[in-house]
Design a protein around this motif. Structure first.
Motif, PDB file in Angstrom:
ATOM      1  N   ASN A 201       2.221   1.882   2.287  1.00 32.29           N
ATOM      2  CA  ASN A 201       2.595   0.958   1.026  1.00 32.29           C
ATOM      3  C   ASN A 201       3.105  -0.326   1.751  1.00 32.29           C
ATOM      4  O   ASN A 201       3.247  -0.561   2.879  1.00 32.29           O
ATOM      5  CB  ASN A 201       3.283   1.500   0.027  1.00 32.29           C
ATOM      6  CG  ASN A 201       4.613   1.963   0.407  1.00 32.29           C
ATOM      7  OD1 ASN A 201       4.926   2.083   1.695  1.00 32.29           O
ATOM      8  ND2 ASN A 201       5.338   2.383  -0.404  1.00 32.29           N
ATOM      9  N   ARG A 202       3.781  -1.284   0.785  1.00 37.28           N
ATOM     10  CA  ARG A 202       4.767  -2.162   1.088  1.00 37.28           C
ATOM     11  C   ARG A 202       4.105  -3.554   1.655  1.00 37.28           C
ATOM     12  O   ARG A 202       4.489  -4.502   2.340  1.00 37.28           O
ATOM     13  CB  ARG A 202       5.724  -1.940   2.004  1.00 37.28           C
ATOM     14  CG  ARG A 202       6.688  -0.732   1.619  1.00 37.28           C
ATOM     15  CD  ARG A 202       7.138  -0.886   0.433  1.00 37.28           C
ATOM     16  NE  ARG A 202       8.473   0.097   0.287  1.00 37.28           N
ATOM     17  CZ  ARG A 202       9.302   0.185  -0.619  1.00 37.28           C
ATOM     18  NH1 ARG A 202       9.046  -0.796  -1.937  1.00 37.28           N
ATOM     19  NH2 ARG A 202      10.196   1.160  -0.642  1.00 37.28           N
TER      20      ARG A 202
ATOM     21  N   THR B 257       3.273  -4.452  -2.837  1.00 37.57           N
ATOM     22  CA  THR B 257       2.701  -3.322  -3.536  1.00 37.57           C
ATOM     23  C   THR B 257       3.386  -2.085  -2.925  1.00 37.57           C
ATOM     24  O   THR B 257       3.577  -1.510  -1.573  1.00 37.57           O
ATOM     25  CB  THR B 257       1.095  -3.140  -3.059  1.00 37.57           C
ATOM     26  OG1 THR B 257       0.745  -1.856  -3.900  1.00 37.57           O
ATOM     27  CG2 THR B 257       0.740  -3.077  -1.615  1.00 37.57           C
ATOM     28  N   ASN B 258       3.919  -1.266  -4.080  1.00 39.76           N
ATOM     29  CA  ASN B 258       4.454   0.037  -3.692  1.00 39.76           C
ATOM     30  C   ASN B 258       3.119   1.031  -3.688  1.00 39.76           C
ATOM     31  O   ASN B 258       3.661   2.330  -3.193  1.00 39.76           O
ATOM     32  CB  ASN B 258       5.235   0.334  -4.940  1.00 39.76           C
ATOM     33  CG  ASN B 258       6.625  -0.158  -4.629  1.00 39.76           C
ATOM     34  OD1 ASN B 258       7.162  -0.379  -3.749  1.00 39.76           O
ATOM     35  ND2 ASN B 258       7.388  -0.552  -5.929  1.00 39.76           N
ATOM     36  N   THR B 259       2.269   0.732  -3.893  1.00 41.72           N
ATOM     37  CA  THR B 259       0.843   1.735  -3.733  1.00 41.72           C
ATOM     38  C   THR B 259       0.358   1.806  -2.389  1.00 41.72           C
ATOM     39  O   THR B 259       0.305   0.845  -1.516  1.00 41.72           O
ATOM     40  CB  THR B 259      -0.085   1.211  -4.645  1.00 41.72           C
ATOM     41  OG1 THR B 259       0.420   1.313  -5.885  1.00 41.72           O
ATOM     42  CG2 THR B 259      -1.379   2.266  -4.405  1.00 41.72           C
TER      43      THR B 259
ATOM     44  N   CYS C 200       9.330   2.952   3.948  1.00 45.76           N
ATOM     45  CA  CYS C 200       7.891   2.992   3.439  1.00 45.76           C
ATOM     46  C   CYS C 200       7.309   4.413   3.141  1.00 45.76           C
ATOM     47  O   CYS C 200       8.042   5.354   3.700  1.00 45.76           O
ATOM     48  CB  CYS C 200       6.924   2.441   4.658  1.00 45.76           C
ATOM     49  SG  CYS C 200       7.300   0.761   4.999  1.00 45.76           S
ATOM     50  N   THR C 201       6.011   4.554   2.473  1.00 40.64           N
ATOM     51  CA  THR C 201       5.474   5.679   2.222  1.00 40.64           C
ATOM     52  C   THR C 201       4.199   5.521   3.231  1.00 40.64           C
ATOM     53  O   THR C 201       3.665   4.774   3.253  1.00 40.64           O
ATOM     54  CB  THR C 201       4.949   5.973   0.782  1.00 40.64           C
ATOM     55  OG1 THR C 201       6.419   5.916  -0.036  1.00 40.64           O
ATOM     56  CG2 THR C 201       4.379   7.264   0.499  1.00 40.64           C
TER      57      THR C 201
END
Length: 280
Positions: free
Chosen positions: A137-138, A161-163, A198-199
């Motif tokens: 993401n990010r 974006t967080n997605t 981050c994810t």
């Protein structure tokens, strides 16, 4: 709100394209100073630079494995618009093992400074390449006033974006609004967060190369008006030439538009604005 549809005449062909008051110079990386013929060629796209490490510039004019579209070293992807896009690391490395906080950033100038206190609509498109084993993401934008070839981590971005973007087939739109307190003149695109913020998601396949999340970018947009997408269909677009006059006829259906605007080109590379015709 007024809507327009732009038709570009390429030699004796015709293509559709949307226009608006977009501040991003060379917003879809179509124009180049020279055709890219290898990796790390983003400076060859007019108005673009590398703001950290060495992102790629890919264009159908190339034919090179690291710089061609739609098929290249990273996979297969048709540009969101035109014949070109950029490509860069948003996480990891091309090594087979993890490399912390490695990033590549894109820098692009704006056609005029942003107005302090004005709301801006910000948008760009990304696509996770076929050969990426990871997604993240990010993905986002940082607006700037000066160029920095080694732009630092911010652990923040003006729009992001967080997605986790995992789509390897379709382009994903990153969109947001931003009100500047500074008259920014350019923007950086990338992942401005450290790995710890981050994810990350594994999406690996048998054709993965390296340990990374690598994305293509295209169609960057910054404007005081929101982007307009028309549901349009061209049934016919024909050009005939009589002497030095080109005559265009077309049959169009879809959303109502207020007017048609034309651009013409002798080489399919540089376009000149032409006549505006009110829709009937």
């Amino acid at each position: 709100m007024k809507k327009s549809l732009l038709v570009m005449l390429v030699v004796l062909g015709a293509a559709t394209h949307l226009t608006s008051q977009n501040l991003v110079n060379n917003y879809s990386l179509e124009n180049y100073s020279s055709c890219p013929n290898g990796a790390s060629a983003i400076p060859q796209a007019v108005s673009w630079q590398a703001a950290k490490n060495s992102p790629e510039y890919l264009h159908a004019c190339s034919g090179g494995i690291y710089s061609d579209t739609p098929t290249n070293y990273f996979g297969y992807q048709v540009p969101a618009h035109g014949q070109a896009y950029g490509g860069g690391l948003f996480y990891g490395s091309f090594l087979s093992t993890y490399y912390a906080d490695l990033r590549e950033y894109f820098y692009v100038t704006l056609s005029s400074p942003m107005i302090v206190g004005q709301t801006y609509y910000v948008q760009f498109k990304i696509n996770l390449v076929d050969n990426s084993p990871w997604a993240i993401n990010r993905a986002g934008v940082q607006f700037v006033t000066t160029y920095n070839s080694n732009y630092p981590f911010q652990n923040n971005a003006h729009v992001y974006t967080n997605t986790v973007v995992t789509d390897k087939v379709n382009w994903t739109t990153v969109f947001g609004t931003f009100v500047p307190t500074v008259a920014y003149t350019a923007m950086n695109i990338g992942n401005f967060f450290t790995d710890a913020n981050c994810t990350v998601q594994n999406v690996g396949t048998s054709v993965s190369i390296g340990y990374h999340a690598y994305y293509f970018i295209d169609e960057c947009y910054v404007s005081t008006t929101p982007p307009v997408v028309l549901d349009a269909k061209w049934n016919k677009a024909e050009v005939s030439v009589a002497g030095n006059i080109a005559n265009l006829s077309w049959d169009f259906e879809g959303e109502d538009v207020d007017f048609f605007q034309f651009e013409h080109s002798d080489d399919g590379h540089d376009f000149t604005e032409g006549q505006i015709i009110k829709a009937i």
